[in-house]
Design an enzyme around this catalytic site. Structure first.
Site, PDB file in Angstrom:
ATOM      1  N   ASP A 478       0.815  -1.233   0.103  1.00  0.00           N
ATOM      2  CA  ASP A 478       0.011   0.026   0.122  1.00  0.00           C
ATOM      3  C   ASP A 478       0.918   1.270  -0.047  1.00  0.00           C
ATOM      4  OD1 ASP A 478      -2.184   1.526   0.051  1.00  0.00           O
ATOM      5  OD2 ASP A 478      -3.084   0.486   1.964  1.00  0.00           O
ATOM      6  N   ASP A 548     -10.659   1.970  -3.362  1.00  0.00           N
ATOM      7  CA  ASP A 548     -11.178   2.090  -2.153  1.00  0.00           C
ATOM      8  C   ASP A 548     -12.710   1.988  -1.971  1.00  0.00           C
ATOM      9  OD1 ASP A 548      -9.079   1.202  -0.625  1.00  0.00           O
ATOM     10  OD2 ASP A 548      -8.865   3.289   0.172  1.00  0.00           O
TER      11      ASP A 548
END
Ligand code: DGJ
Length: 730
Positions: A478, A548
């Site tokens: 990430d 997301d």
């Protein structure tokens, strides 16, 4: 196929797949562009060189006013010697001047394709797959050389371009601008299409007509970004999914970039793309060189559909690497939206146990397993297990999950540092920052200075140690903020403007080392969702968390836009809980499943909270995905209906041999008085085959399904979807 040099008129003819790209050495060593488009046979297009235009244009030779650098199409244009359009490069000499004049010196044509040092790039596995032309341009005054590289792929309508600038003189040079390529078009009768967005709304489609002036998309965020993707295309007016010309550009790079089109006084268009010159410079000492990232240029004569297929095949086969390149991807369950930071080993095991019962193959432990990480305020950089949450350690947890029949995967955010971390307390100057200035935070975190080799070493060592400590088969990598105060304590003052690009080079080095050391791990990249969904990262990590935003309806738009360039196998897509955590929208499990099954499939919710009916439905979804995943992940994608153009979306996947297909149709809102008969016309099937609609007794011809269409059943309510599977009835 291949690259031909016509010695007589000094013309290069690159043939890639079904395309031709032609340019010529003109007069005193100018490279003038002549043609890019459908394949043609001619090796002489000198008749297309404009000459004699009276427009007050500057002339290098006062006795010949018919020629000006401003009125020819150019391959790698300079600024300051007569061409007033956007330059491809600009160099500052020691005397402060910024004029250089690169002219043809030599060239060579070779089989195959060489790797780019320190940068991701497309590759070939055999020299028969491509030919490469390298042209050396030279500036006599300062000794600057530019090596322009063009690779023509045999199978694809694609050309890869990049440039290496070499200081072969005696003085220090400063690169102010070094784009990867520039392409001139005689006409500007095109639409400009690109993929803008934001966090949770990545890669929507924007299209508008070119107009006189400059249109640009760019990132100044230190990452390719959610806001713009390093992709742009010029489309002939009216071009659509199946028809029309498309000239597409995709930059294999993950940092600040620019793509711009300038329409000039003659309504000609100049497209150029590369590392963003904004806040950038690069010092080249004598004998040093600067390598630009690679730009992939794809031509399609059959609209966006064919363009996408070219990108999908090229990136799947000749960009992605590693043992997962051509391996089906496991169905995963990720604990992020199920628990966020609030979990115990027992809670995770319970989720994994239920997941195993339903057929899921991989459990991913997301953020919060390390340091003292109980929220997003601390611990990035401290890559050792949080013993309060996982008292028996990672290995123990992974083993238990393995015993349930699932592989184990782990989240990292290796490029970041929290101010509240042991690492920061020891190394406060290891972050990107500028002296005497605030260190602006985003999600309470700072960025590690990857220009510094000590920092790179630390990341490789600490991440590798964790990866060796337990049976980890998947990593989610990430990166959750963009770059501010872009400066480095490690670099000298005259190199501060190299920080952002050196950061990306450092990142590539780290990713290369870690992914090569752990070839059996499946790496999925992520950047606050799809903030770094680009070909540069795909070279190291063959899939990316698309967004997301896990809402099924939003995903229709995001995944549709993403699919313009990136194959479905590269798109992480999960079923999440309702009300959806980003939008509060409630949708049925079935449409959530269909949206997620259109990519690399998984779940991101607390399965232990599901009723037995819901669990049974999940089990059926998983069985279904297992049956179709070869087709979704390795078949061809055909987009049938764009959510950007109406209330519906549809796409289908067709296996390479055209024997199997899976079709998804989505309707967003219910509307009164729908058409008398709702029909969906399919694509990509074999006209001569008869296809059985799996689960029914219906058999239809491929021709019938494509030209007359398939009946969409009468659907009730909002947010509904249908999936059909077709199988060749031999
Ligand atoms: C952002 C990612 O996109 C999410 O999926 C999740 O991994 C969080 N970071 C964790 O902090």
């Amino acid at each position: 196929m291949g690259i031909i040099f016509n010695q007589q008129n000094k013309t290069f003819h690159l043939q890639a797949g079904n395309t031709s790209y032609i340019f010529q050495i003109y007069r005193e060593g100018y490279l003038t562009h002549l043609y890019w488009g459908h394949k043609i046979r001619s090796n002489d297009l000198s008749r297309l060189i404009p000459y004699g235009r009276k427009s007050l244009a500057p002339t290098p030779d006062d006795s010949d006013e018919g020629f000006s650098p401003d009125t020819i199409l150019q391959e790698y244009p300079a600024f300051g010697n007569g061409d007033f359009r956007t330059p491809a490069y600009q160099i500052q000499l020691e005397n402060g001047s910024t004029i250089t004049d690169l002219r043809y010196k030599s060239h060579k044509i070779t089989k195959g394709k060489k790797a780019l040092k320190g940068l991701p790039a497309t590759y070939v596995e055999s020299d028969t797959e491509a030919e490469t032309l390298e042209i050396v341009l030279y500036d006599e005054v300062c000794g600057l050389e530019a090596h322009l590289t063009y690779t023509a792929f045999e199978k694809y309508n694609a050309i890869a371009r990049s440039v290496r600038l070499i200081n072969s003189g005696k003085q220090q040079l400063k690169v102010l601008r070094a784009l990867s390529a520039s392409v001139d078009f005689f006409s500007s009768d095109y639409d400009f299409l690109h993929l803008p967005g934001s966090w949770a709304r990545e890669r929507h489609i924007e299209r508008k007509a070119l107009a006189v002036g400059t249109q640009a998309i760019e990132s100044r965020r230190g990452a390719s970004s959610h806001q713009q993707n390093p992709f742009a295309a010029l489309l002939s007016r009216g071009a659509n999914e199946k028809e029309g010309e498309v000239f597409a550009f995709s930059l294999v790079y993950s940092g600040n970039f620019i793509a711009q089109v300038e329409v000039d006084q003659f309504k000609s268009a100049r497209f150029s793309m590369g590392v963003n010159p904004f806040d950038f410079s690069w010092i080249l000492e004598p004998s040093e060189s600067f390598q630009t990232p690679e730009l992939i240029m794809v031509y399609s004569n059959n609209g966006l559909g064919e363009m996408s297929k070219t990108f999908h095949r090229l990136y799947r086969n000749n960009l992605c690497r590693g043992s997962y390149k051509l391996r089906t991807r496991p169905i995963l369950i990720n604990n992020w939206e199920a628990t966020y930071f609030d979990f115990t080993a027992e809670k995770l095991e319970n989720i994994a146990e239920t997941a195993a019962e339903l057929g899921i193959e991989l459990f991913v432990l997301d953020d919060g397993w390390f340091g003292k990480r109980n929220d997003d305020n601390s611990s990035l950089g401290d890559w050792f297990v949080n013993e309060e949450k996982l008292p028996m350690g990672l290995e123990d947890l992974a083993n238990r999950i393995n015993k349930q029949g699932l592989e184990f995967g782990l989240w990292f955010e290796p490029e970041m540092i929290s101010e509240n971390s042991d690492l920061y307390r020891v190394h406060p100057d290891w972050c990107i920052h500028v002296p005497n200035r605030n260190r602006t935070k985003s999600r309470h975190q700072l960025i590690l200075d990857l220009t510094n080799e000590e920092v790179r070493k630390y990341i490789v060592q600490t991440v590798s140690k964790v990866l060796r400590s337990a049976p980890i088969k998947y990593v989610k990598w990430d990166m959750n903020r963009h770059m501010t105060e872009a400066g480095s304590a490690y670099l000298p003052k005259e190199r501060q403007r190299e920080t952002a690009h050196r950061y990306i080079l450092g990142l590539y080095e780290i990713m290369d080392q870690i992914t090569s050391a752990f070839p059996e791990i499946l790496f999925e990249s992520c950047s606050g969702g799809g903030g770094r969904f680009d070909p540069g990262i795909l070279y190291y990590m063959p899939q990316t968390w698309t967004s997301d935003n896990t809402d099924a309806i939003e995903r229709l738009f995001i995944q549709y836009g993403t699919s313009l360039v990136y194959a479905p196998i590269t798109m992480g897509a999960h079923v999440s809980a309702v009300p959806n955590h980003q939008l509060d929208r409630i949708t049925d499990l079935s449409i959530r499943g269909h949206a997620a099954m259109s990519g690399s499939f998984g779940y991101e919710l607390d399965l232990t909270k599901f009723t037995s009916e819901e669990k049974a439905a999940v089990k059926r979804q998983i069985e279904q995905y297992k049956e179709i995943r070869e087709i979704v992940q390795f078949g061809e994608l055909y987009r049938l209906k764009s959510p950007f153009e109406g209330n519906e979306a549809a796409w289908m996947f067709v296996s390479e041999d055209k024997k199997e297909s899976v079709v998804f149709y989505f309707r967003i809102l219910a509307k009164p008085n729908p058409p008398l008969m709702s029909i969906l016309k399919l694509n990509g099937l074999d006209e001569d085959k008869n296809y059985e609609i799996v689960g029914t007794d219906k058999v239809y011809g491929g021709d019938e399904l494509m030209y007359a269409g398939i009946n969409i059943p009468d659907l009730k309510g909002d947010y509904v979807s249908v999936c059909w599977r077709l199988r060749d009835r031999e």
